[in-house]
Motif scaffolding. Structure first.
Motif, short mmCIF file in Angstrom:
data_model
loop_
_atom_site.label_atom_id
_atom_site.label_comp_id
_atom_site.label_asym_id
_atom_site.label_seq_id
_atom_site.Cartn_x
_atom_site.Cartn_y
_atom_site.Cartn_z
N GLY A 382 0.81 -1.21 0.00
CA GLY A 382 0.00 0.00 0.00
C GLY A 382 0.84 1.27 0.00
O GLY A 382 0.59 2.21 -0.78
N VAL A 383 1.84 1.32 0.86
CA VAL A 383 2.68 2.53 0.92
C VAL A 383 3.56 2.65 -0.32
O VAL A 383 3.92 3.77 -0.72
N ALA A 384 3.92 1.54 -0.96
CA ALA A 384 4.70 1.60 -2.19
C ALA A 384 3.89 2.24 -3.32
O ALA A 384 4.43 2.99 -4.15
N VAL A 385 2.59 1.96 -3.36
CA VAL A 385 1.72 2.60 -4.35
C VAL A 385 1.71 4.11 -4.13
O VAL A 385 1.81 4.90 -5.08
N LEU A 386 1.60 4.54 -2.88
CA LEU A 386 1.65 5.97 -2.57
C LEU A 386 2.99 6.58 -2.98
O LEU A 386 3.06 7.71 -3.47
N SER A 387 4.06 5.83 -2.78
CA SER A 387 5.39 6.31 -3.15
C SER A 387 5.49 6.55 -4.65
O SER A 387 6.04 7.56 -5.10
N VAL A 388 4.97 5.61 -5.44
CA VAL A 388 4.98 5.79 -6.90
C VAL A 388 4.27 7.09 -7.26
O VAL A 388 4.74 7.89 -8.09
N GLY A 389 3.12 7.34 -6.62
CA GLY A 389 2.36 8.55 -6.91
C GLY A 389 3.12 9.81 -6.59
O GLY A 389 3.14 10.76 -7.40
N PHE A 390 3.76 9.88 -5.43
CA PHE A 390 4.48 11.10 -5.05
C PHE A 390 5.72 11.31 -5.90
O PHE A 390 6.08 12.46 -6.20
#
Length: 409
Positions: A382-390
């Motif tokens: 989940g946090v890796a998906v957020l990282s890709v976005g940022f």
């Protein structure tokens, strides 16, 4: 590594010293969670709490290190931080008899270890300005050869004594402090700034500029730092998910050390593959950061879907490729875009990113105590998906290259 012949002797000496220091550091950091969980007999929640406290110290160290670079001076800052880190490591055997004292000492280890990091990165970016992009990568590779050596020994040393690993780390930190004391006096500390005079004129200057004003230039650091924070939350799965999983499964501790040995070997051996990735679809530092997060996400997904040792090996391979892309890209981007204020932004972005090291182990520990490896893998994905976005936002904000990050024109 034939291209090393193109570097001056002072660079090669620095690489050797960095390798030795990295070897010593690698003797300790993979074992902290195991030590608390296995030797002290405490829960993974307690192990995560220790890492949390150490990481809070790390955040303070990053912020202080970046802010004090021009005020204290690179020599006193780096040498003093490394020397104090060595003293804190030597104090760990005595501190371990009391749980509260042990946590305080680990916080000091995090503080003094991180205090030197932005200063060392800024010194490289200033002193070797014309080659800093490639040099960040070469030093990263050298450090991780040391990591490979250290982690290969860490599992064996854990079977003898955890504290032996901690003390040996203190010895290498003390040696590194002595090296810098001599090295900086010999090569000098005056920055060899870039020949891009326009960038020198328009880049933010830490000297005479308030920290609040520098923080206002968010395109340089903020989105990248938040993305890094999310990656570090996810990467906590290795210490607070995978390591107790290996112990619970009854596998030898060496198997955990072998994963990190693989990490170190890949960082050296997979450089041609990383060069191809950069050539094919990640030619800029911003693209390398985004691609890095995608590789991390892929690795965490493998842990979720294949919770066995071959799956862990594949996950380590994928996340290592992500690490190889992001580690040189972030300091290189800041050095190229911030110039004289690079120490401040290196410390600030490192401090924000290190929040992931604070909350990650604690959340992972709680999830592991309540559900095992699977919940920790879900969080990591989940946090890796957020990282890709940022990272994509960061790339968009700086899409016109270095000039886009100059809010002073």
């Amino acid at each position: 590594m034939k291209f090393l012949a193109a570097y001056p002797k002072e660079v090669k000496v620095f690489l050797i010293a960095s390798l030795i220091n990295a070897t010593g550091s690698a003797l300790m950091w993979p074992l902290v969670t195991m030590y608390v969980f296995d030797d002290l007999g405490r829960s993974m929640k307690d192990a995560g709490l220790v890492i949390l406290i150490q990481s809070i110290g790390g955040i303070a160290g990053q912020l202080l290190g970046g802010s004090l670079y021009h005020k204290v001076g690179v020599n006193r800052l780096i040498v003093g931080a490394l020397a104090m880190n060595a003293l804190a490591l030597f104090a760990l055997p005595a501190a371990s008899v009391n749980w509260q004292l042990f946590m305080v000492t680990m916080g000091l280890v995090g503080l003094f270890n991180s205090l030197s990091l932005p200063a060392i990165q800024a010194f490289i970016g200033f002193r070797f300005a014309e080659q800093r992009g490639e040099l960040f990568n070469v030093i990263y590779v050298a450090n991780n050869i040391g990591v490979a050596l250290g982690t290969a020994l860490s599992g064996f040393l854990a079977d003898i004594s955890y504290m032996l690993s901690f003390v040996m780390n203190g010895v290498t930190s003390a040696v590194f402090a002595g090296f810098f004391f001599v090295y900086l006096r010999k090569v000098g500390t005056e920055p060899a700034l870039s020949q891009d005079t326009a960038l020198q004129q328009h880049a933010p200057s830490q000297q005479g500029t308030s920290a609040w004003k520098l923080m206002g230039h968010t395109r340089i650091y903020l989105y990248m730092a938040i993305a890094s924070m999310f990656l570090l939350i996810g990467n906590s799965i290795w210490n607070s998910g995978v390591s107790p999983f290996i112990i619970t499964e009854g596998w030898p501790k060496k198997t955990y050390g072998f994963l990190w040995t693989l990490n170190g070997i890949l960082i050296f051996a997979a450089q041609p593959l990383i060069s191809l990735i950069k050539r094919w679809f990640a030619g800029t530092s911003t693209a390398q950061m985004t691609a890095s997060a995608v590789f991390y996400l892929s690795g965490y997904a493998v842990i979720l879907l294949l919770p066995n040792y071959p799956g862990l090996v594949l996950a380590m391979l994928l996340t290592t490729l992500g690490e190889m892309l992001i580690s040189p890209a972030m300091p290189s981007f800041i050095s190229d875009h911030a110039d004289r204020s690079a120490p401040f932004y290196l410390g600030l972005s490192g401090g924000i990113g290190a929040i992931g090291r604070v909350v990650g182990p604690y959340f992972m520990g709680v999830l592991y105590d309540n559900g095992g490896l699977a919940p920790t893998a879900w969080l990591a994905c989940g946090v890796a998906v957020l990282s890709v976005g940022f990272f994509m936002v960061h790339a968009y904000m700086n899409r016109r290259g270095p000039a886009a990050a100059r809010p002073f024109t």
